[in-house]
Design an enzyme around this catalytic site. Structure first.
Site, PDB file in Angstrom:
ATOM      1  N   ASP A  78       0.452  -1.331  -0.070  1.00 34.68           N
ATOM      2  CA  ASP A  78       0.096   0.172  -0.389  1.00 34.68           C
ATOM      3  C   ASP A  78       0.856   0.876  -0.354  1.00 34.68           C
ATOM      4  OD1 ASP A  78      -2.391   1.146  -0.028  1.00 34.68           O
ATOM      5  OD2 ASP A  78      -3.989  -0.032   1.711  1.00 34.68           O
ATOM      6  N   GLU A 132      -1.064   1.616  -5.324  1.00 30.97           N
ATOM      7  CA  GLU A 132      -0.517   3.509  -5.175  1.00 30.97           C
ATOM      8  C   GLU A 132      -1.298   3.755  -5.473  1.00 30.97           C
ATOM      9  OE1 GLU A 132       1.316   6.993  -6.514  1.00 30.97           O
ATOM     10  OE2 GLU A 132       0.406   5.205  -7.521  1.00 30.97           O
ATOM     11  N   TRP A 133      -2.366   3.786  -6.165  1.00 28.89           N
ATOM     12  CA  TRP A 133      -3.803   4.234  -6.312  1.00 28.89           C
ATOM     13  C   TRP A 133      -3.676   4.754  -7.758  1.00 28.89           C
ATOM     14  CZ3 TRP A 133      -2.775   6.946  -0.942  1.00 28.89           C
ATOM     15  CH2 TRP A 133      -2.148   5.652  -0.735  1.00 28.89           C
ATOM     16  N   GLY A 134      -2.349   5.299  -8.251  1.00 27.73           N
ATOM     17  CA  GLY A 134      -2.999   5.666  -9.615  1.00 27.73           C
ATOM     18  C   GLY A 134      -1.739   7.042  -9.741  1.00 27.73           C
ATOM     19  N   ASP A 165     -10.203   3.487  -3.494  1.00 28.35           N
ATOM     20  CA  ASP A 165     -10.812   2.485  -3.417  1.00 28.35           C
ATOM     21  C   ASP A 165     -11.533   2.546  -3.986  1.00 28.35           C
ATOM     22  OD1 ASP A 165      -8.111   1.934  -1.602  1.00 28.35           O
ATOM     23  OD2 ASP A 165      -9.528   1.960   0.087  1.00 28.35           O
TER      24      ASP A 165
HETATM   25  C1  GLA Z   1      -5.661   1.725   1.132  1.00 29.99           C
HETATM   26  C2  GLA Z   1      -5.812   0.301   0.199  1.00 29.99           C
HETATM   27  C3  GLA Z   1      -6.935  -0.436   0.300  1.00 29.99           C
HETATM   28  C4  GLA Z   1      -7.004  -1.136   1.888  1.00 29.99           C
HETATM   29  C5  GLA Z   1      -6.614  -0.353   2.988  1.00 29.99           C
HETATM   30  C6  GLA Z   1      -6.269  -0.950   4.061  1.00 29.99           C
HETATM   31  O1  GLA Z   1      -7.152   2.373   1.022  1.00 29.99           O
HETATM   32  O2  GLA Z   1      -5.934   1.177  -0.882  1.00 29.99           O
HETATM   33  O3  GLA Z   1      -7.342  -0.684  -0.516  1.00 29.99           O
HETATM   34  O4  GLA Z   1      -5.810  -2.336   1.364  1.00 29.99           O
HETATM   35  O5  GLA Z   1      -5.588   0.207   2.254  1.00 29.99           O
HETATM   36  O6  GLA Z   1      -5.770  -0.125   5.184  1.00 29.99           O
END
Ligand code: GLA
Length: 421
Positions: A173, A206-208, A228
């Site tokens: 993450d 890394e969410w992009g 997310d």
């Molecule tokens: C981030 C990630 C999620 C999950 C949470 C856990 O938000 O993007 O997919 O793993 O952390 O805390």
């Protein structure tokens, strides 16, 4: 310069060097330098033979959040087998955030002993005994998103621990990373995993933000492209919109990850979950279920184990589907498959039923701008409806088709000359 050296044999280097008027000692020094560079580079790599198809599995986060335990993970592993999910191709059981509570005096990561009384290795062995693989979660920052100990500064130590536990998959993450550089941070963990020596699928979360699709092919096997997912129609569709320009970055061993599935978690209708699942299959997305496998309804199980849809996702060419027509409320997505086959997904994003005149000949020929145009003749194909599980009877090329709100039609053009149908 270094990349060029990797591409030529030692003999070629000699030949090249002979063209230059330099001393024998200098030639030897240069050769040593090239050799050293080769090995440094060789250790800086990911495990190449993994995740040649989009990974399939289950992850604890979407349904259970921090409420994870040894008991839960064992139950999910059991249910993965008994529900038919394993037979449909799901294999990774991934435990997300909150399994870890501390580091000991040597810096070793410590599991929550109340929730995991037998320790992580015991759980890994249990999952393996079911014929499944085990995934774990950590974070590139100092702490995870739920403020548990992160991997920063402990990358090589943690990678050795995961290897010792016989972990198969790591989701990494991006919380609490302060001023860290994303690419360098993920490269450090990649190198740590490679050095530890156990082949582990490396999933970048890394969410992009730093556009991992532009650099992560050499770093990991999949990378999150967005923030997310939320268990709502609009949130799921918003993720789809962010995948539209990313098709060219994915392929066998390196996948765009639009986040885990919400199918069965209750925030969408059955029809919407069918759409969610269909779109993820069209995107060649990792199929990581995020629901309670032990209590899922028949409808949910039928969606998650629709083998005709999974076939599209797992196609060996690894081509991500692309949006061929964007008419606002109505979109057409196309995915190229092996053996000159194709899949088409007609998506009604609106709140009303739509009636569309579908020209199957045009659909079959649909191409995007980076694939070479090939000749496709409709008479060489059978058209199959992948939710109705039956062939579409075509007297002519066109059909009027009704698509309910928030719903899809998914077709596969099956090449009649393909021996495996
Ligand atoms: C981030 C990630 C999620 C999950 C949470 C856990 O938000 O993007 O997919 O793993 O952390 O805390």
């Amino acid at each position: 310069m270094v990349d060029y050296v990797l591409d030529v044999s030692q003999k070629d280097i000699y030949k090249n060097l002979n063209d230059v008027n330099i001393s024998h000692t200098m030639k030897k020094q240069i050769l040593w330098m090239f050799t050293a560079l080769f090995f440094i580079n060789a250790s800086g790599q990911k495990f190449e033979q993994l995740a040649k198809r989009p990974p399939m599995g289950w992850n604890s986060w979407n349904k259970f959040g921090c409420n994870v335990s040894e008991k839960l993970i064992m139950q999910m592993a059991d249910a993965m087998v008994s529900s038919g999910m394993k037979d449909a191709g799901y294999e990774y059981i991934v435990i997300d955030d909150c399994w870890q509570v501390d580091r000991d005096k040597n810096g070793e990561i410590v599991e929550d002993k109340d929730r995991f009384p037998h320790g992580m290795k015991y759980l890994v062995d249990y999952v393996h005994s079911k014929g499944l693989k085990f995934g774990i979660y950590s974070c590139a920052g100092s702490r995870t998103c739920m403020e548990r100990p992160g991997g920063l500064g402990h990358e090589f130590q943690d990678a050795r621990t995961y290897a010792r536990w016989e972990v198969d998959y790591l989701k990494y993450d991006w919380c609490n990373t302060s001023t860290q550089d994303a690419k360098s941070s993920y490269i450090t963990m990649r190198d740590a995993l490679f050095t530890a020596g156990r082949p582990i699928v490396f999933s970048l979360c890394e969410w992009g933000t730093a556009k991992p699709w532009e650099w992560a092919k050499e770093v990991g096997h999949l990378w999150r492209t967005t923030e997310d997912i939320v268990d709502r129609w609009d949130a799921m569709i918003a993720i789809l919109d962010q995948e539209k320009d990313l098709a060219k970055y994915a392929g066998p061993g390196f996948w765009n990850d639009p986040d885990m599935l919400e199918v069965g978690n209750g925030g969408m209708t059955v029809e919407e979950y069918k759409t969610h699942f269909s779109l993820w299959c069209m995107l060649a997305a990792p199929l990581i279920a995020g629901n309670d496998l032990g209590t899922m309804s028949t409808e949910t199980a039928e969606i998650l184990t629709n083998k005709e849809l999974i076939f599209l996702d797992q196609d060996s060419t690894g081509k991500q589907g692309f949006c061929y027509r964007d008419n606002g409320d109505y979109e057409i997505w196309i995915k190229k498959l092996a053996n000159k086959e194709k899949a088409a997904c007609l998506l009604n994003r609106s709140d009303e039923e739509k009636t569309v005149l579908v020209d199957f000949n045009l659909l079959l020929k649909a191409n995007d701008d980076y694939w070479s145009s090939e000749q496709y003749q409709l008479e060489n194909y059978r058209v199959r409806d992948l939710w109705e599980h039956k062939e579409v009877k075509l007297d002519k090329n066109t059909l009027l088709i009704k698509i309910p709100p928030h719903s899809v039609k998914v077709y596969r053009f099956i090449n009649k000359s393909n021996p495996i149908q």
